[in-house]
Design a protein around this motif. Structure first.
Motif, mmCIF file in Angstrom:
data_model
loop_
_atom_site.group_PDB
_atom_site.id
_atom_site.type_symbol
_atom_site.label_atom_id
_atom_site.label_comp_id
_atom_site.label_asym_id
_atom_site.label_seq_id
_atom_site.Cartn_x
_atom_site.Cartn_y
_atom_site.Cartn_z
ATOM 1 N N UNK A 1 0.838 -1.205 0.000
ATOM 2 C CA UNK A 1 0.000 0.000 0.000
ATOM 3 C C UNK A 1 0.876 1.260 0.000
ATOM 4 N N UNK A 2 1.896 1.237 0.829
ATOM 5 C CA UNK A 2 2.739 2.438 0.908
ATOM 6 C C UNK A 2 3.506 2.647 -0.404
ATOM 7 N N UNK A 3 3.835 1.532 -1.042
ATOM 8 C CA UNK A 3 4.497 1.608 -2.346
ATOM 9 C C UNK A 3 3.533 2.217 -3.398
ATOM 10 N N UNK A 4 2.238 1.827 -3.315
ATOM 11 C CA UNK A 4 1.262 2.401 -4.253
ATOM 12 C C UNK A 4 1.086 3.903 -4.023
ATOM 13 N N UNK A 5 1.137 4.308 -2.760
ATOM 14 C CA UNK A 5 1.077 5.740 -2.456
ATOM 15 C C UNK A 5 2.258 6.461 -3.098
ATOM 16 N N UNK A 6 3.409 5.817 -3.053
ATOM 17 C CA UNK A 6 4.606 6.444 -3.626
ATOM 18 C C UNK A 6 4.527 6.554 -5.139
ATOM 19 N N UNK A 7 4.014 5.526 -5.750
ATOM 20 C CA UNK A 7 4.121 5.442 -7.205
ATOM 21 C C UNK A 7 2.896 5.947 -7.957
ATOM 22 N N UNK A 8 1.759 6.030 -7.285
ATOM 23 C CA UNK A 8 0.544 6.397 -8.008
ATOM 24 C C UNK A 8 -0.338 7.319 -7.200
ATOM 25 N N UNK A 9 -1.597 7.355 -7.573
ATOM 26 C CA UNK A 9 -2.551 8.158 -6.825
ATOM 27 C C UNK A 9 -3.539 7.172 -6.188
ATOM 28 N N UNK A 10 -3.594 7.169 -4.880
ATOM 29 C CA UNK A 10 -4.541 6.284 -4.193
ATOM 30 C C UNK A 10 -5.831 7.059 -3.972
ATOM 31 N N UNK B 1 -4.614 4.692 -9.082
ATOM 32 C CA UNK B 1 -4.292 5.014 -10.472
ATOM 33 C C UNK B 1 -2.775 5.068 -10.560
ATOM 34 N N UNK B 2 -2.230 4.441 -11.573
ATOM 35 C CA UNK B 2 -0.769 4.464 -11.676
ATOM 36 C C UNK B 2 -0.307 4.119 -13.082
ATOM 37 N N UNK B 3 0.982 4.247 -13.275
ATOM 38 C CA UNK B 3 1.558 3.853 -14.558
ATOM 39 C C UNK B 3 1.336 2.362 -14.776
ATOM 40 N N UNK B 4 1.270 1.945 -16.052
ATOM 41 C CA UNK B 4 0.973 0.537 -16.321
ATOM 42 C C UNK B 4 2.008 -0.408 -15.718
ATOM 43 N N UNK B 5 3.285 -0.001 -15.709
ATOM 44 C CA UNK B 5 4.290 -0.920 -15.129
ATOM 45 C C UNK B 5 3.953 -1.217 -13.669
ATOM 46 N N UNK B 6 3.498 -0.162 -12.972
ATOM 47 C CA UNK B 6 3.188 -0.314 -11.553
ATOM 48 C C UNK B 6 1.979 -1.238 -11.383
ATOM 49 N N UNK B 7 0.955 -0.986 -12.220
ATOM 50 C CA UNK B 7 -0.246 -1.815 -12.140
ATOM 51 C C UNK B 7 0.104 -3.273 -12.436
ATOM 52 N N UNK B 8 0.912 -3.472 -13.469
ATOM 53 C CA UNK B 8 1.293 -4.844 -13.810
ATOM 54 C C UNK B 8 2.064 -5.520 -12.680
ATOM 55 N N UNK B 9 2.938 -4.746 -12.071
ATOM 56 C CA UNK B 9 3.744 -5.301 -10.983
ATOM 57 C C UNK B 9 2.845 -5.679 -9.801
ATOM 58 N N UNK B 10 1.888 -4.789 -9.508
ATOM 59 C CA UNK B 10 0.964 -5.056 -8.411
ATOM 60 C C UNK B 10 0.124 -6.298 -8.726
#
Ligand SMILES: Nc1nc2c(ncn2[C@@H]2O[C@H](COP(=O)(O)OP(=O)(O)O)[C@@H](O)[C@H]2O)c(=O)[nH]1
Ligand SMILES: [Mg+2]
Length: 428
Positions: free
Chosen positions: A387-396, A410-419
């Motif tokens: 969760x904290x990583x998603x806060x860093x990389x995207x918009x929660x 909401x985040x970049x596709x690489x982030x979404x794919x990784x998640x």
């Protein structure tokens, strides 16, 4: 805070620009180089209030002829200028002699460039690099000042030999210290990028040679876009703005850009000021479409060379600016010659506001893709760290804590794919 022209007036910023041209030099080229000097002076925060040119071979004492220097001194007095900036590189003797006659500070183009770099250096590394270039520039001058002083027998209480040793030794020590600090200085680039991505901003920067119209384009885009107020960026430098572009938040940065004929000893410092460009998600490479095609091609090639190692995969939009000065048939022939060097070309006039909608659409098209997504995370230490990583990389957008943690983000596709790879997706 904006500083108005009036405030600048009292602030020691009024400058006279001077250039000596060699006989038989190309007059168009001369005008171009003088224009570059004007832009550099403005980039450093100066207000050019006068200009002086002379065509002759250099004079060893004054760079220009003695009579012309006296004319310059008169100009300084009558306009009330604070400083004189020479395009030509000045020896220490020349600096000394000219400032004695003009009774004001005199610098050359290289000192001007160093001032700009110092202003624009945003990271610890780039500050060190600029300081290093400045000290290296000082060394031969330190020697010359001492020999000048010797000649004029202006030794202080210290024996001159001691002074010479101690000043040069001091410079050398500082250089050595900075060099070792640079080796160990952490690479702060990535943390800068992370900070900005944190709040969902993409980074866009304006690259290109001086005088291409970067700053004009920066202002044109800013005036047509919605300002995004964000506490995180209240300390932004005036050359960066937080904007909303087609629903996506972006930080747009105007850069010093490339400078012609940069001497080798300035290149490291120069590259360090390109940090903003190297960290970008998208680069707008601005060129002056009103230049000769061979010149445009040369500048594009040099720009791509400079950027290539550091920005692989980052999209570039080639912005051909100043189309108000070029007729359509000439634009076609320019494109035939430079097309292969100009990815994603867009034609604009930053000054007249032509082509801005097309440019903005092109920008939005090339921003790194983002998508909305929902996830269920285990309510555990591992889940919390994701969760904290998603806060860093995207918009929660929403978080619900229960047996599991539900997140809409909401985040970049690489982030979404990784998640997704970590946990598997859930319906949006
Ligand atoms: N005719 C025309 N002049 C422009 C245009 N854009 C910029 N300029 C002029 O070109 C010069 C350099 O512009 P500037 O934005 O300072 O260039 P920078 O050095 O790349 O930041 C200025 O005199 C501008 O007024 C344009 O679209 N058309
Ligand atoms: Mg500019």
């Amino acid at each position: 805070m904006k500083i108005s022209a009036e405030q600048k007036l009292g602030n020691g910023n009024r400058v006279i620009l001077v250039k000596r041209a060699t006989p038989n030099s190309d007059s168009e080229r001369e005008e171009y180089l003088f224009q570059e000097l004007r832009e550099l002076a403005k980039a450093a925060g100066y207000l050019p209030v006068g200009e002086l040119k002379q065509t002759r071979y250099p004079d060893s004492k004054y760079q220009l002829g003695k009579g012309k220097i006296e004319e310059l001194a008169e100009l300084v007095r009558s306009i009330g200028a604070d400083k004189v900036i020479f395009y030509n590189r000045l020896s220490t003797t020349q600096l000394f002699n000219i400032s004695e006659i003009c009774k004001c500070q005199v610098i050359d183009k290289f000192q001007l460039i160093l001032e700009i770099f110092a202003k624009r250096a945003t990271t610890h590394r780039s500050k060190l690099q600029v300081e290093l270039a400045r000290l290296r520039y000082e060394i031969p001058r330190a020697r010359a000042v001492v020999s000048l002083a010797k000649k004029e027998e202006r030794a202080g209480f210290m024996g001159l030999g001691d002074y010479e040793d101690s000043y040069e030794q001091d410079l050398k020590k500082r250089i050595a210290r900075i060099e070792s600090e640079l080796e160990s200085a952490e690479k702060d680039d990535e943390s800068l990028r992370a900070l900005r991505h944190k709040k969902g901003f993409s980074l866009i920067s304006l690259a290109g040679y001086t005088n291409a119209g970067k700053s004009t384009l920066f202002n044109a885009i800013v005036s047509e876009s919605v300002d995004v107020r964000n506490m995180l960026f209240t300390t932004l430098v005036p050359t960066t703005r937080a904007l909303d572009l087609g629903g996506r938040k972006a930080l747009l940065t105007d850069t010093v850009g490339f400078i012609e004929d940069l001497p080798h000893w300035l290149v490291d410092a120069f590259k360090s000021t390109l940090n903003e460009i190297f960290l970008s998600d998208l680069i707008l490479l601005v060129v002056d479409a009103n230049e000769k095609p061979e010149m445009i091609l040369l500048k594009l090639a040099t720009s791509h060379d400079t950027l290539w190692d550091r920005i692989q995969g980052v999209p570039i939009i080639t912005v051909l600016n100043k189309v108000d000065l070029v007729d359509e048939s000439r634009l076609d022939s320019i494109m035939e010659q430079i097309g292969y060097m100009a990815p994603n070309p867009v034609f604009v006039s930053a000054k007249k506001g032509i082509g801005m909608d097309v440019l903005k659409a092109e920008i939005v098209k090339h921003l790194p893709p983002w998508c909305f997504c929902s996830l269920s995370l285990p309510n555990s230490e591992e889940g919390m760290s994701i969760l904290s990583w998603l806060y860093d990389e995207g918009i929660v957008h929403r978080v619900e804590f229960g047996e599991q943690i539900h997140v809409d983000y909401e985040a970049r596709t690489e982030i979404v794919n990784k998640a997704h790879a970590l946990l598997g997706p859930k319906e949006v």
